[in-house]
Design a protein around this motif. Structure first.
Motif, PDB file in Angstrom:
ATOM      1  N   TYR A  74      59.172  57.354 -21.604  1.00 55.59           N
ATOM      2  CA  TYR A  74      58.523  56.906 -20.366  1.00 55.59           C
ATOM      3  C   TYR A  74      58.020  55.474 -20.506  1.00 55.59           C
ATOM      4  O   TYR A  74      58.036  54.714 -19.545  1.00 55.59           O
ATOM      5  CB  TYR A  74      57.371  57.848 -20.024  1.00 55.59           C
ATOM      6  N   ARG A  75      57.596  55.119 -21.692  1.00 55.02           N
ATOM      7  CA  ARG A  75      57.133  53.750 -21.936  1.00 55.02           C
ATOM      8  C   ARG A  75      58.257  52.748 -21.687  1.00 55.02           C
ATOM      9  O   ARG A  75      58.041  51.654 -21.197  1.00 55.02           O
ATOM     10  CB  ARG A  75      56.615  53.615 -23.368  1.00 55.02           C
ATOM     11  N   GLU A  76      59.476  53.130 -22.029  1.00 51.31           N
ATOM     12  CA  GLU A  76      60.620  52.242 -21.855  1.00 51.31           C
ATOM     13  C   GLU A  76      61.165  52.271 -20.431  1.00 51.31           C
ATOM     14  O   GLU A  76      61.501  51.231 -19.873  1.00 51.31           O
ATOM     15  CB  GLU A  76      61.742  52.635 -22.832  1.00 51.31           C
ATOM     16  N   ASN A  77      61.275  53.451 -19.828  1.00 54.92           N
ATOM     17  CA  ASN A  77      61.969  53.593 -18.548  1.00 54.92           C
ATOM     18  C   ASN A  77      61.069  53.974 -17.380  1.00 54.92           C
ATOM     19  O   ASN A  77      61.497  53.931 -16.231  1.00 54.92           O
ATOM     20  CB  ASN A  77      63.068  54.667 -18.654  1.00 54.92           C
ATOM     21  N   GLY A  78      59.850  54.385 -17.663  1.00 55.94           N
ATOM     22  CA  GLY A  78      58.985  54.931 -16.619  1.00 55.94           C
ATOM     23  C   GLY A  78      58.548  53.939 -15.573  1.00 55.94           C
ATOM     24  O   GLY A  78      58.354  54.297 -14.409  1.00 55.94           O
ATOM     25  N   PHE A  79      58.399  52.688 -15.965  1.00 56.62           N
ATOM     26  CA  PHE A  79      57.925  51.698 -14.999  1.00 56.62           C
ATOM     27  C   PHE A  79      58.950  51.480 -13.891  1.00 56.62           C
ATOM     28  O   PHE A  79      58.593  51.453 -12.717  1.00 56.62           O
ATOM     29  CB  PHE A  79      57.597  50.375 -15.698  1.00 56.62           C
ATOM     30  N   THR A  80      60.210  51.374 -14.260  1.00 55.08           N
ATOM     31  CA  THR A  80      61.230  51.161 -13.231  1.00 55.08           C
ATOM     32  C   THR A  80      61.384  52.380 -12.332  1.00 55.08           C
ATOM     33  O   THR A  80      61.534  52.239 -11.116  1.00 55.08           O
ATOM     34  CB  THR A  80      62.590  50.803 -13.868  1.00 55.08           C
ATOM     35  N   SER A  81      61.308  53.584 -12.908  1.00 52.82           N
ATOM     36  CA  SER A  81      61.418  54.780 -12.070  1.00 52.82           C
ATOM     37  C   SER A  81      60.199  54.922 -11.159  1.00 52.82           C
ATOM     38  O   SER A  81      60.333  55.314 -10.003  1.00 52.82           O
ATOM     39  CB  SER A  81      61.600  56.031 -12.925  1.00 52.82           C
ATOM     40  N   ASP A 112      38.649  22.295 -28.024  1.00 56.38           N
ATOM     41  CA  ASP A 112      39.369  23.073 -29.027  1.00 56.38           C
ATOM     42  C   ASP A 112      40.047  24.320 -28.460  1.00 56.38           C
ATOM     43  O   ASP A 112      40.578  25.130 -29.206  1.00 56.38           O
ATOM     44  CB  ASP A 112      38.435  23.461 -30.172  1.00 56.38           C
ATOM     45  N   ASP A 113      40.037  24.479 -27.131  1.00 54.82           N
ATOM     46  CA  ASP A 113      40.692  25.629 -26.510  1.00 54.82           C
ATOM     47  C   ASP A 113      42.197  25.474 -26.560  1.00 54.82           C
ATOM     48  O   ASP A 113      42.738  24.384 -26.378  1.00 54.82           O
ATOM     49  CB  ASP A 113      40.291  25.754 -25.040  1.00 54.82           C
ATOM     50  N   ASN A 114      42.865  26.583 -26.808  1.00 56.84           N
ATOM     51  CA  ASN A 114      44.324  26.606 -26.720  1.00 56.84           C
ATOM     52  C   ASN A 114      44.699  27.002 -25.300  1.00 56.84           C
ATOM     53  O   ASN A 114      44.217  28.023 -24.804  1.00 56.84           O
ATOM     54  CB  ASN A 114      44.917  27.617 -27.706  1.00 56.84           C
ATOM     55  N   PRO A 115      45.537  26.248 -24.664  1.00 55.76           N
ATOM     56  CA  PRO A 115      45.919  26.630 -23.306  1.00 55.76           C
ATOM     57  C   PRO A 115      46.748  27.907 -23.335  1.00 55.76           C
ATOM     58  O   PRO A 115      47.595  28.101 -24.201  1.00 55.76           O
ATOM     59  CB  PRO A 115      46.748  25.447 -22.814  1.00 55.76           C
ATOM     60  N   ASP A 116      46.460  28.781 -22.398  1.00 58.51           N
ATOM     61  CA  ASP A 116      47.147  30.060 -22.298  1.00 58.51           C
ATOM     62  C   ASP A 116      48.224  29.963 -21.224  1.00 58.51           C
ATOM     63  O   ASP A 116      48.253  30.735 -20.286  1.00 58.51           O
ATOM     64  CB  ASP A 116      46.122  31.144 -21.962  1.00 58.51           C
ATOM     65  N   THR A 117      49.089  28.974 -21.379  1.00 59.78           N
ATOM     66  CA  THR A 117      50.049  28.674 -20.321  1.00 59.78           C
ATOM     67  C   THR A 117      51.076  29.774 -20.118  1.00 59.78           C
ATOM     68  O   THR A 117      51.471  30.054 -18.998  1.00 59.78           O
ATOM     69  CB  THR A 117      50.782  27.361 -20.615  1.00 59.78           C
ATOM     70  N   GLU A 118      51.497  30.430 -21.186  1.00 59.02           N
ATOM     71  CA  GLU A 118      52.488  31.493 -21.032  1.00 59.02           C
ATOM     72  C   GLU A 118      51.912  32.623 -20.196  1.00 59.02           C
ATOM     73  O   GLU A 118      52.552  33.158 -19.307  1.00 59.02           O
ATOM     74  CB  GLU A 118      52.915  32.024 -22.399  1.00 59.02           C
ATOM     75  N   ARG A 119      50.686  32.977 -20.486  1.00 59.36           N
ATOM     76  CA  ARG A 119      50.024  34.057 -19.764  1.00 59.36           C
ATOM     77  C   ARG A 119      49.792  33.677 -18.300  1.00 59.36           C
ATOM     78  O   ARG A 119      49.917  34.492 -17.410  1.00 59.36           O
ATOM     79  CB  ARG A 119      48.686  34.354 -20.449  1.00 59.36           C
ATOM     80  N   GLU A 120      49.481  32.427 -18.058  1.00 54.24           N
ATOM     81  CA  GLU A 120      49.199  31.976 -16.705  1.00 54.24           C
ATOM     82  C   GLU A 120      50.453  31.934 -15.853  1.00 54.24           C
ATOM     83  O   GLU A 120      50.384  32.022 -14.633  1.00 54.24           O
ATOM     84  CB  GLU A 120      48.546  30.593 -16.736  1.00 54.24           C
ATOM     85  N   GLN A 121      51.614  31.805 -16.470  1.00 57.47           N
ATOM     86  CA  GLN A 121      52.848  31.669 -15.717  1.00 57.47           C
ATOM     87  C   GLN A 121      53.529  33.004 -15.436  1.00 57.47           C
ATOM     88  O   GLN A 121      54.545  33.036 -14.768  1.00 57.47           O
ATOM     89  CB  GLN A 121      53.812  30.757 -16.474  1.00 57.47           C
ATOM     90  N   GLN A 122      52.980  34.102 -15.956  1.00 60.02           N
ATOM     91  CA  GLN A 122      53.606  35.387 -15.717  1.00 60.02           C
ATOM     92  C   GLN A 122      53.488  35.776 -14.249  1.00 60.02           C
ATOM     93  O   GLN A 122      52.535  35.419 -13.572  1.00 60.02           O
ATOM     94  CB  GLN A 122      52.962  36.473 -16.575  1.00 60.02           C
ATOM     95  N   PHE A 123      54.449  36.515 -13.796  1.00 56.53           N
ATOM     96  CA  PHE A 123      54.451  36.986 -12.428  1.00 56.53           C
ATOM     97  C   PHE A 123      53.537  38.189 -12.290  1.00 56.53           C
ATOM     98  O   PHE A 123      53.276  38.895 -13.263  1.00 56.53           O
ATOM     99  CB  PHE A 123      55.873  37.354 -12.011  1.00 56.53           C
ATOM    100  N   PRO A 124      53.062  38.477 -11.083  1.00 55.93           N
ATOM    101  CA  PRO A 124      52.159  39.618 -10.885  1.00 55.93           C
ATOM    102  C   PRO A 124      52.768  40.947 -11.331  1.00 55.93           C
ATOM    103  O   PRO A 124      52.070  41.783 -11.898  1.00 55.93           O
ATOM    104  CB  PRO A 124      51.898  39.613  -9.379  1.00 55.93           C
ATOM    105  N   LEU A 125      54.062  41.155 -11.104  1.00 57.05           N
ATOM    106  CA  LEU A 125      54.708  42.395 -11.526  1.00 57.05           C
ATOM    107  C   LEU A 125      54.685  42.537 -13.042  1.00 57.05           C
ATOM    108  O   LEU A 125      54.375  43.600 -13.575  1.00 57.05           O
ATOM    109  CB  LEU A 125      56.148  42.440 -11.011  1.00 57.05           C
ATOM    110  N   LYS A 126      54.984  41.458 -13.731  1.00 59.52           N
ATOM    111  CA  LYS A 126      54.972  41.487 -15.191  1.00 59.52           C
ATOM    112  C   LYS A 126      53.553  41.680 -15.716  1.00 59.52           C
ATOM    113  O   LYS A 126      53.332  42.410 -16.681  1.00 59.52           O
ATOM    114  CB  LYS A 126      55.582  40.200 -15.739  1.00 59.52           C
ATOM    115  N   ASN A 127      52.586  41.035 -15.080  1.00 63.08           N
ATOM    116  CA  ASN A 127      51.185  41.236 -15.450  1.00 63.08           C
ATOM    117  C   ASN A 127      50.791  42.689 -15.290  1.00 63.08           C
ATOM    118  O   ASN A 127      50.115  43.261 -16.142  1.00 63.08           O
ATOM    119  CB  ASN A 127      50.251  40.376 -14.590  1.00 63.08           C
ATOM    120  N   TYR A 128      51.181  43.285 -14.170  1.00 65.86           N
ATOM    121  CA  TYR A 128      50.842  44.682 -13.905  1.00 65.86           C
ATOM    122  C   TYR A 128      51.452  45.578 -14.965  1.00 65.86           C
ATOM    123  O   TYR A 128      50.803  46.491 -15.462  1.00 65.86           O
ATOM    124  CB  TYR A 128      51.343  45.077 -12.518  1.00 65.86           C
TER     125      TYR A 128
END
Length: 162
Positions: A74-81, A112-128
């Motif tokens: 379910y972890r692999e296929n459950g989200f799409t179903s 000294d902060d590292n920018p979290d650019t990868e996280r900021e660029q994710q789409f809402p579906l991927k974030n969810y």
């Protein structure tokens, strides 16, 4: 909506209308309900089997092993179903199957902060998927594996009764 119609309290009416029109009729909410339904339904089936009067320890372990196997798949296929099921429900309810883009909180960056650019660029579906679905399924899997180890320990101690 019915609560909003029958309530005499204006605050309750506003809150009920807001929930019915915004929160409960969003694609995110419908998808969450689908995911929870899949999880709770499968766990309930195994739970009922484990509570039967004639349950044996080896059968209980087999049920738990099957449940762990289900959630690993379910972890692999459950989200799409779940997405497909939620989209079908949304079509019936005339809800658009989109994720609302949430406003990003801006904060001052320190030198000294590292920018979290990868996280900021994710789409809402991927974030969810990463922030909700995978976290939820991983928590279920970890708890099932802990209980599975406990049942195996009980079988190693009391297995000779079978």
């Amino acid at each position: 909506m019915k609560l909003a119609e029958i309530s005499d309290d204006p605050k309750k009416c506003r809150d009920a209308e807001k929930l019915a029109s915004n929160e409960f009729s969003s694609f995110e909410f419908i998808l969450s309900l689908n995911i929870w339904h899949d999880i709770v339904h499968k766990i309930n089936l195994v739970s009922k089997n484990l509570q039967s009067e004639d349950m044996r320890l080896d059968v209980a372990i087999a049920n738990l092993k099957g449940l762990v196997s289900f959630f690993e798949k379910y972890r692999e296929n459950g989200f799409t179903s779940s997405m497909i099921d939620a989209k079908e429900l949304d079509n019936e309810m005339d809800i658009e199957p989109i994720f609302l883009i949430k406003r990003r909180i801006k904060r001052n960056r320190q030198f000294d902060d590292n920018p979290d650019t990868e996280r900021e660029q994710q789409f809402p579906l991927k974030n969810y998927r990463t922030d909700y679905f995978l976290v939820l399924v991983d928590m279920v899997l970890s708890q099932l594996k802990i209980r599975f180890k406990q049942m195996e320990l009980f079988e190693s101690v009391f297995g000779f009764f079978v």
